[in-house]
Design a protein around this motif. Structure first.
Motif, PDB file in Angstrom:
ATOM      1  N   THR A  93       0.848  -1.183   0.000  1.00 28.05           N
ATOM      2  CA  THR A  93       0.000   0.000   0.000  1.00 28.05           C
ATOM      3  C   THR A  93       0.889   1.240   0.000  1.00 28.05           C
ATOM      4  O   THR A  93       2.038   1.195   0.451  1.00 28.05           O
ATOM      5  CB  THR A  93      -0.921   0.062   1.238  1.00 28.05           C
ATOM      6  N   THR A  94       0.330   2.349  -0.504  1.00 28.00           N
ATOM      7  CA  THR A  94       1.081   3.606  -0.513  1.00 28.00           C
ATOM      8  C   THR A  94       0.112   4.770  -0.563  1.00 28.00           C
ATOM      9  O   THR A  94      -1.062   4.610  -0.929  1.00 28.00           O
ATOM     10  CB  THR A  94       2.036   3.673  -1.725  1.00 28.00           C
ATOM     11  N   ASN A  95       0.589   5.951  -0.167  1.00 29.18           N
ATOM     12  CA  ASN A  95      -0.242   7.149  -0.327  1.00 29.18           C
ATOM     13  C   ASN A  95      -0.155   7.647  -1.765  1.00 29.18           C
ATOM     14  O   ASN A  95       0.594   7.102  -2.590  1.00 29.18           O
ATOM     15  CB  ASN A  95       0.199   8.245   0.656  1.00 29.18           C
ATOM     16  N   GLU A  96      -0.929   8.679  -2.089  1.00 32.59           N
ATOM     17  CA  GLU A  96      -0.989   9.158  -3.475  1.00 32.59           C
ATOM     18  C   GLU A  96       0.359   9.629  -3.975  1.00 32.59           C
ATOM     19  O   GLU A  96       0.681   9.497  -5.154  1.00 32.59           O
ATOM     20  CB  GLU A  96      -2.021  10.287  -3.590  1.00 32.59           C
ATOM     21  N   GLU A  97       1.165  10.217  -3.076  1.00 29.47           N
ATOM     22  CA  GLU A  97       2.472  10.732  -3.492  1.00 29.47           C
ATOM     23  C   GLU A  97       3.520   9.631  -3.603  1.00 29.47           C
ATOM     24  O   GLU A  97       4.610   9.855  -4.133  1.00 29.47           O
ATOM     25  CB  GLU A  97       2.969  11.790  -2.506  1.00 29.47           C
ATOM     26  N   GLY A  98       3.212   8.445  -3.101  1.00 27.66           N
ATOM     27  CA  GLY A  98       4.164   7.346  -3.150  1.00 27.66           C
ATOM     28  C   GLY A  98       5.305   7.492  -2.169  1.00 27.66           C
ATOM     29  O   GLY A  98       6.339   6.831  -2.299  1.00 27.66           O
ATOM     30  N   THR A  99       5.127   8.347  -1.155  1.00 26.01           N
ATOM     31  CA  THR A  99       6.210   8.609  -0.210  1.00 26.01           C
ATOM     32  C   THR A  99       6.083   7.790   1.066  1.00 26.01           C
ATOM     33  O   THR A  99       7.003   7.768   1.875  1.00 26.01           O
ATOM     34  CB  THR A  99       6.236  10.106   0.163  1.00 26.01           C
ATOM     35  N   ASN A 100       4.949   7.124   1.264  1.00 29.94           N
ATOM     36  CA  ASN A 100       4.720   6.345   2.481  1.00 29.94           C
ATOM     37  C   ASN A 100       4.294   4.942   2.070  1.00 29.94           C
ATOM     38  O   ASN A 100       3.122   4.672   1.838  1.00 29.94           O
ATOM     39  CB  ASN A 100       3.645   7.014   3.335  1.00 29.94           C
ATOM     40  N   VAL A 101       5.266   4.046   1.950  1.00 30.98           N
ATOM     41  CA  VAL A 101       5.023   2.713   1.405  1.00 30.98           C
ATOM     42  C   VAL A 101       5.034   1.681   2.522  1.00 30.98           C
ATOM     43  O   VAL A 101       5.987   1.598   3.306  1.00 30.98           O
ATOM     44  CB  VAL A 101       6.086   2.347   0.344  1.00 30.98           C
ATOM     45  N   TRP A 102       3.968   0.860   2.590  1.00 31.56           N
ATOM     46  CA  TRP A 102       3.861  -0.241   3.539  1.00 31.56           C
ATOM     47  C   TRP A 102       3.808  -1.549   2.762  1.00 31.56           C
ATOM     48  O   TRP A 102       3.102  -1.672   1.756  1.00 31.56           O
ATOM     49  CB  TRP A 102       2.597  -0.114   4.374  1.00 31.56           C
ATOM     50  N   LEU A 103       4.541  -2.548   3.265  1.00 33.14           N
ATOM     51  CA  LEU A 103       4.544  -3.886   2.689  1.00 33.14           C
ATOM     52  C   LEU A 103       4.088  -4.864   3.769  1.00 33.14           C
ATOM     53  O   LEU A 103       4.693  -4.924   4.844  1.00 33.14           O
ATOM     54  CB  LEU A 103       5.941  -4.252   2.192  1.00 33.14           C
ATOM     55  N   TYR A 104       3.004  -5.615   3.499  1.00 32.09           N
ATOM     56  CA  TYR A 104       2.419  -6.509   4.492  1.00 32.09           C
ATOM     57  C   TYR A 104       2.599  -7.974   4.078  1.00 32.09           C
ATOM     58  O   TYR A 104       2.438  -8.308   2.890  1.00 32.09           O
ATOM     59  CB  TYR A 104       0.925  -6.228   4.653  1.00 32.09           C
ATOM     60  N   TYR A 105       2.897  -8.841   5.065  1.00 33.70           N
ATOM     61  CA  TYR A 105       3.189 -10.239   4.773  1.00 33.70           C
ATOM     62  C   TYR A 105       2.529 -11.150   5.807  1.00 33.70           C
ATOM     63  O   TYR A 105       2.442 -10.796   7.000  1.00 33.70           O
ATOM     64  CB  TYR A 105       4.702 -10.497   4.839  1.00 33.70           C
ATOM     65  N   PRO A 106       2.105 -12.361   5.385  1.00 33.80           N
ATOM     66  CA  PRO A 106       1.750 -13.379   6.370  1.00 33.80           C
ATOM     67  C   PRO A 106       2.991 -13.713   7.200  1.00 33.80           C
ATOM     68  O   PRO A 106       4.113 -13.617   6.720  1.00 33.80           O
ATOM     69  CB  PRO A 106       1.323 -14.581   5.508  1.00 33.80           C
TER      70      PRO A 106
END
Length: 410
Positions: free
Chosen positions: A339-352
């Motif tokens: 997931t990311t915000n519109e600006e692409g400056t706050n990126v989260w990566l989620y995993y099992p």
């Protein structure tokens, strides 16, 4: 008649005295010192200002006119009559502080001072010896502060300052105090060097080495003698808790209490600084504390910790990333996602998660410990195949019974 005349004369003198008092209240300025270094703030004391919202004080080069183009720094006085204004430090030179009323350029008062002492330059690497593959971090203080003029470079130890010997270099971007991070270096002896005025005149240097230090893992929390003082309690009502004699084959463990509101939001968040650029495998033991009673919780919440996440913040070649592992994704059969915000400056990566976080779920014994292990770089490439981890900056968790938290090499 004589009494009346005397009364009128007395009133006249009172009015005249008031006017004379106002005329005599001449504004004045003084600085707390007449001589400053290049890193000291300048405190200007003002007396008998007009008290108007548009009174202001400016710093000028000594002897210059009051024209706006000559103003180096300025501030409104916020309608004070008597008080002080603090200005940031200035370069070497002679100056005047000047007072003006009602947003005008009519000089009301002035005082002179000088910046005639150069603050001692400080430049050092954060460690005297780095491992192969480890980033080099340089701290500096009291640089000159000129944009695209001050610069810091890494040279082989003992080499001349010629451009051909520069291994890495960076501008300080006008910062007087700060830090710069350089990429890793091969085995060898080096010097970090500071220069002003876009020149090769050496101002300061500091030596360091790069060695092949064979270190399989770095432990950040084992709960053996209390818990690490480096934990940052970001949110929630419970500080990190040390649990005696109940860890994974050890004398202690860590309890981070989850706090779910209406089963939708977990208030708990804990950070642990790491800043490791050589080891990128995250490991820890997840428990398993059957006799632990959560403070102020219901009696049946003994040894039980609800869903929590395990995460890291990493610096990558594509920017900062936050990566989180949560066994709730396993329960819902959810694959890794981004997931990311519109600006692409706050990126989260989620995993099992590779292990079940919650004791008692799916009949997992509440005493049971499991070993959590993820290769951060491999996990990153699942969602961003062309990205690469530069360093692991922070560990963050939203709860859990934990022990033996460490980063390891492959």
């Amino acid at each position: 008649m004589k009494l009346k005349t005397t009364l009128i004369f007395t009133i006249f003198l009172m009015i005249l005295g008031t006017k004379l008092s106002a005329v005599d209240a001449i504004a004045s300025l003084n600085t707390d010192k007449k001589s400053y270094s290049t890193q000291e703030n300048i405190i200007v004391s003002a007396t008998n200002m007009l008290g108007d919202a548009q009174d202001w004080i400016g710093i000028y080069p000594k002897g210059s006119s009051n024209d706006w183009n000559n103003v180096i720094k300025w501030k409104w006085t916020n309608a004070i009559i008597n008080g002080s204004i603090t200005f940031d430090s200035l370069p070497l030179g002679e100056y005047e502080a000047r007072a003006f009323f009602k947003n005008s350029f009519k000089l009301e008062a002035s005082t002179s001072f000088a910046i005639d002492k150069k603050s001692k330059l400080f430049i050092e690497t954060t460690k005297n010896s780095y491992n192969i593959g480890e980033n080099i971090v340089v701290d500096f203080k009291n640089m000159k502060g000129e944009e695209n003029q001050d610069w810091i470079a890494i040279y082989p130890k003992g080499s001349s300052n010629d451009w051909g010997n520069v291994i890495y270099w960076k501008w300080t971007h006008g910062l007087i105090n700060g830090s710069i991070t350089f990429d890793s270096l091969p085995l060898g002896e080096y010097e970090v060097r500071a220069f002003f005025n876009n020149s090769f005149k050496l101002e300061k240097s500091y030596p360091f080495t790069v060695r092949n230090i064979k270190k399989k893992s770095t432990i950040y929390e084992d709960g053996e003698n209390g818990i690490s003082p480096n934990w940052i309690h970001v949110s929630g009502n419970y500080e990190p808790i040390h649990v005696d004699n109940d860890g994974f084959n050890s004398r202690g463990a860590l309890a981070l209490v989850t706090e779910w509101v209406h089963n939708t939001v977990n208030l708990a968040l804990y950070y642990l600084p790491i800043h490791n650029s050589t080891q990128k495998v995250l490991e820890m033991d997840v428990g398993g504390l059957a006799n632990f009673r959560i403070p102020n919780k219901r009696p049946n919440q003994v040894g039980y910790m609800s869903h929590f996440g395990i995460g890291v913040e990493v610096k990558t070649i594509q920017g900062r990333r936050r990566m989180m592992w949560d066994s709730f994704l396993n329960h819902e059969n959810v694959s890794a996602y981004r997931t990311t915000n519109e600006e692409g400056t706050n990126v989260w990566l989620y995993y099992p998660s590779p292990v079940e976080h919650v004791r008692g779920y799916l009949r997992i014994n509440i005493h049971q410990w499991e070993h959590f292990r993820v290769d951060i770089e491999q996990q990153l490439k699942i969602l961003e195949p062309n990205n690469r981890v530069i360093s692991v900056e922070y560990l963050f968790l939203t709860g859990g019974f934990l022990d033996n938290i460490k980063l390891s090499s492959n």
